[in-house]
Write a protein that holds these residues in place. Structure first.
Motif, short mmCIF file in Angstrom:
data_model
loop_
_atom_site.label_atom_id
_atom_site.label_comp_id
_atom_site.label_asym_id
_atom_site.label_seq_id
_atom_site.Cartn_x
_atom_site.Cartn_y
_atom_site.Cartn_z
N GLN A 35 6.31 27.00 16.77
CA GLN A 35 6.57 25.59 16.97
C GLN A 35 5.33 24.77 16.65
N ARG A 36 5.53 23.64 15.96
CA ARG A 36 4.43 22.77 15.55
C ARG A 36 4.82 21.32 15.85
N PHE A 37 4.03 20.63 16.67
CA PHE A 37 4.30 19.22 16.95
C PHE A 37 3.83 18.36 15.79
N VAL A 38 4.64 17.32 15.46
CA VAL A 38 4.39 16.53 14.26
C VAL A 38 4.45 15.04 14.59
N GLN A 39 3.90 14.25 13.66
CA GLN A 39 3.98 12.78 13.74
C GLN A 39 4.98 12.32 12.70
N VAL A 40 6.11 11.79 13.17
CA VAL A 40 7.20 11.41 12.29
C VAL A 40 6.94 10.03 11.70
N GLY A 41 7.22 9.89 10.37
CA GLY A 41 7.05 8.62 9.67
C GLY A 41 8.38 8.03 9.25
N ASP B 206 0.83 -1.21 0.00
CA ASP B 206 0.00 0.00 0.00
C ASP B 206 0.86 1.26 0.00
N GLU B 207 0.33 2.35 -0.57
CA GLU B 207 0.99 3.64 -0.64
C GLU B 207 0.17 4.67 0.14
N ARG B 208 0.84 5.71 0.61
CA ARG B 208 0.14 6.76 1.36
C ARG B 208 0.81 8.10 1.11
N PRO B 209 0.04 9.20 1.09
CA PRO B 209 0.64 10.53 0.92
C PRO B 209 1.31 10.99 2.21
N VAL B 210 2.50 11.55 2.08
CA VAL B 210 3.24 12.05 3.24
C VAL B 210 3.84 13.40 2.89
N ARG C 33 14.09 8.17 4.50
CA ARG C 33 14.81 7.73 3.32
C ARG C 33 16.01 8.63 3.11
N GLY C 34 17.18 8.09 3.33
CA GLY C 34 18.38 8.91 3.15
C GLY C 34 18.36 10.13 4.04
N ASP C 35 18.47 11.32 3.41
CA ASP C 35 18.46 12.58 4.16
C ASP C 35 17.05 13.08 4.43
N GLN C 36 16.04 12.39 3.91
CA GLN C 36 14.66 12.86 4.01
C GLN C 36 13.91 12.08 5.08
N ILE C 37 12.89 12.77 5.64
CA ILE C 37 12.01 12.13 6.61
C ILE C 37 10.59 12.51 6.27
N SER C 38 9.67 11.60 6.48
CA SER C 38 8.27 11.86 6.17
C SER C 38 7.51 12.21 7.44
N LEU C 39 6.50 13.04 7.26
CA LEU C 39 5.61 13.43 8.36
C LEU C 39 4.21 12.94 8.04
N LEU C 40 3.59 12.30 9.02
CA LEU C 40 2.23 11.78 8.84
C LEU C 40 1.18 12.74 9.36
N GLY C 41 1.59 13.86 9.92
CA GLY C 41 0.64 14.85 10.42
C GLY C 41 1.36 16.00 11.09
N GLY C 42 0.70 17.16 11.14
CA GLY C 42 1.24 18.33 11.82
C GLY C 42 1.70 19.44 10.91
N VAL C 43 1.98 19.16 9.64
CA VAL C 43 2.47 20.15 8.69
C VAL C 43 1.71 20.00 7.38
N LYS C 44 1.39 21.13 6.76
CA LYS C 44 0.70 21.11 5.47
C LYS C 44 1.71 21.36 4.34
N TYR D 280 9.08 15.08 25.19
CA TYR D 280 7.64 15.32 25.23
C TYR D 280 7.01 15.40 23.84
N GLY D 281 7.79 15.15 22.78
CA GLY D 281 7.22 15.14 21.44
C GLY D 281 8.16 15.75 20.41
N ASP D 282 8.05 15.27 19.18
CA ASP D 282 8.85 15.80 18.09
C ASP D 282 8.13 16.99 17.45
N SER D 283 8.92 17.98 17.01
CA SER D 283 8.31 19.20 16.49
C SER D 283 9.17 19.80 15.39
N VAL D 284 8.58 20.78 14.69
CA VAL D 284 9.29 21.58 13.70
C VAL D 284 8.93 23.04 13.95
N TYR D 285 9.70 23.95 13.35
CA TYR D 285 9.38 25.37 13.42
C TYR D 285 8.90 25.83 12.04
#
Length: 381
Positions: free
Chosen positions: A323-329, A287-291, A332-343, A304-309
């Motif tokens: 500051q925005r708390f995010v769900q890390v997925g 299965d595939e999913r948008p990230v 891949r290499g230098d990249q990381i996917s977020l499953l929520g918290g950022v548009k 207390y949680g992972d976040s980005v600015y």
């Protein structure tokens, strides 16, 4: 009549006059200090902090396949430790450390002179017993001998044949051969050495293909099945990724860890992968999913949680960090996917987060940006 300088002022009036003068002086001092403090507060309120310099990148939406991450170790497709089955003196060693051998190649020969002589004696005895059996059967057909004589001849023939086979088996154990094709380990024996039973001779490993054994939590059992593709990475080969497939899944879950053992099979024609290596395994699900994808440096990890600015204009129209708390997925290499918290499209800080607090004014300087490669390779020297 007295002159003015000699006019005497009553004592209580002098005290009152002194008190009035002192109060006036103190009031003037306190008033001056009060004005100074008010001016300092106003100056501090009017002062604005200098914007913090940061690098940013827009959040990008991509479609990634779901993966299950695990760590494991490599195991031989076939692997044995060759040991002596019988005692004897070594007369020939037919291999060197690290050599590649084929199935049936002779590795070690032990002194077999006594067994060879014993085999010739047993074969002669067996031939005589066979002839006696033929005569006994002929005689029995003519009723010249008894059934007991025939039974004795048959038993003697069987015993001598068995003795011959036993000697042949002993002779075979004097020649230690490779049970399958593979690569040998370090040689542990030398010509002239006396081997005792179970003494170590050498290890033999067949590593093409090779197995990657790893464990996954029991909640992933419904997503696993043989045939799923896997991608294996290892620190020793940072510029390579090895492909394989899930070959087998253990039917029993470990009662202590509640993990499920899984085995993947990888082709290894150049024998770059060695048994015992520590590896990272990604099982690629169908299965595939948008990230939302960002450079891994954008994530601020904390207990207390992972976040980005996120960089955006505040109510005063000034660029500021929020500051925005995010769900890390998956990563891949230098990249990381977020499953929520950022548009997608939001501007995210990728470097300089250490000097930021929620609401800190920022200035963007993207002259030098962190790497953002899904498949990075080491720089060539």
């Amino acid at each position: 009549m007295l002159s003015p300088q000699y006019v005497r002022i009553p004592m209580n009036k002098r005290i009152l006059l002194t008190a009035v003068i002192a109060l006036g002086v103190l009031g003037a001092i306190f008033g001056f200090k009060y004005l100074q403090i008010r001016q300092a507060k106003a100056a501090m309120a009017a002062r604005k902090p200098a914007p913090a310099a940061v690098t940013t990148t827009p959040a990008v939406q991509e479609t990634w396949r779901s993966t299950l991450h695990a760590v494991g170790s490599l195991e031989s497709f076939r692997g044995v430790t060759l040991r002596a089955e019988i005692e004897g003196r070594i007369v020939h060693v037919g291999f060197e450390s690290g050599a590649r051998v084929q199935a049936g190649d002779v590795l070690v020969e032990l002194d077999s002179q006594a067994e060879t002589a014993q085999l010739r004696s047993n074969e002669a005895t067996a031939r005589l017993a066979a002839l006696n059996l033929v005569r006994a059967r002929d005689l029995r057909e003519n009723s010249t001998n008894t059934q007991a004589d025939l039974d004795t001849a048959e038993a003697t023939a069987a015993q001598t044949a068995a003795a011959t086979e036993a000697t042949k088996a002993t002779l075979a154990k004097k020649r230690i051969v490779a049970p399958f094709a593979g690569r040998l380990g370090l040689r542990q024996v030398n010509p002239g050495q006396f081997l005792n039973k179970a003494d170590l001779i050498v290890t033999l490993e067949a590593s093409d293909p090779i197995y990657a054994d790893f464990s996954l939590p029991q909640q992933d059992v419904t997503q696993l099945r043989p045939g799923l593709p896997v991608k294996v990475s290892i620190d020793a080969f940072a510029d390579r990724e090895f492909d394989g497939v899930v070959e087998a899944i253990d039917p029993r879950i470990n009662e202590t860890t509640r993990n499920l053992r899984v085995r993947a099979r990888l082709p290894n024609p150049d024998e770059a992968l060695r048994p015992g290596m520590f590896v990272r395994v990604d099982v690629v699900l169908p299965d595939e999913r948008p990230v939302v994808v960002l450079p891994a440096t954008a994530i601020v990890y904390s207990p207390y949680g992972d976040s980005v600015y996120v960089v955006a204009k505040n109510e005063q129209g000034v660029l500021a960090a929020q500051q925005r708390f995010v769900q890390v997925g998956p990563k891949r290499g230098d990249q990381i996917s977020l499953l929520g918290g950022v548009k997608p499209g939001e501007e995210i800080v990728t470097a300089g987060q250490g000097k930021l607090r929620p609401g800190t004014p920022v200035t963007v300087n993207n002259s030098v940006v962190p790497t953002n490669n899904p498949a990075p390779k080491p720089a060539e020297s």
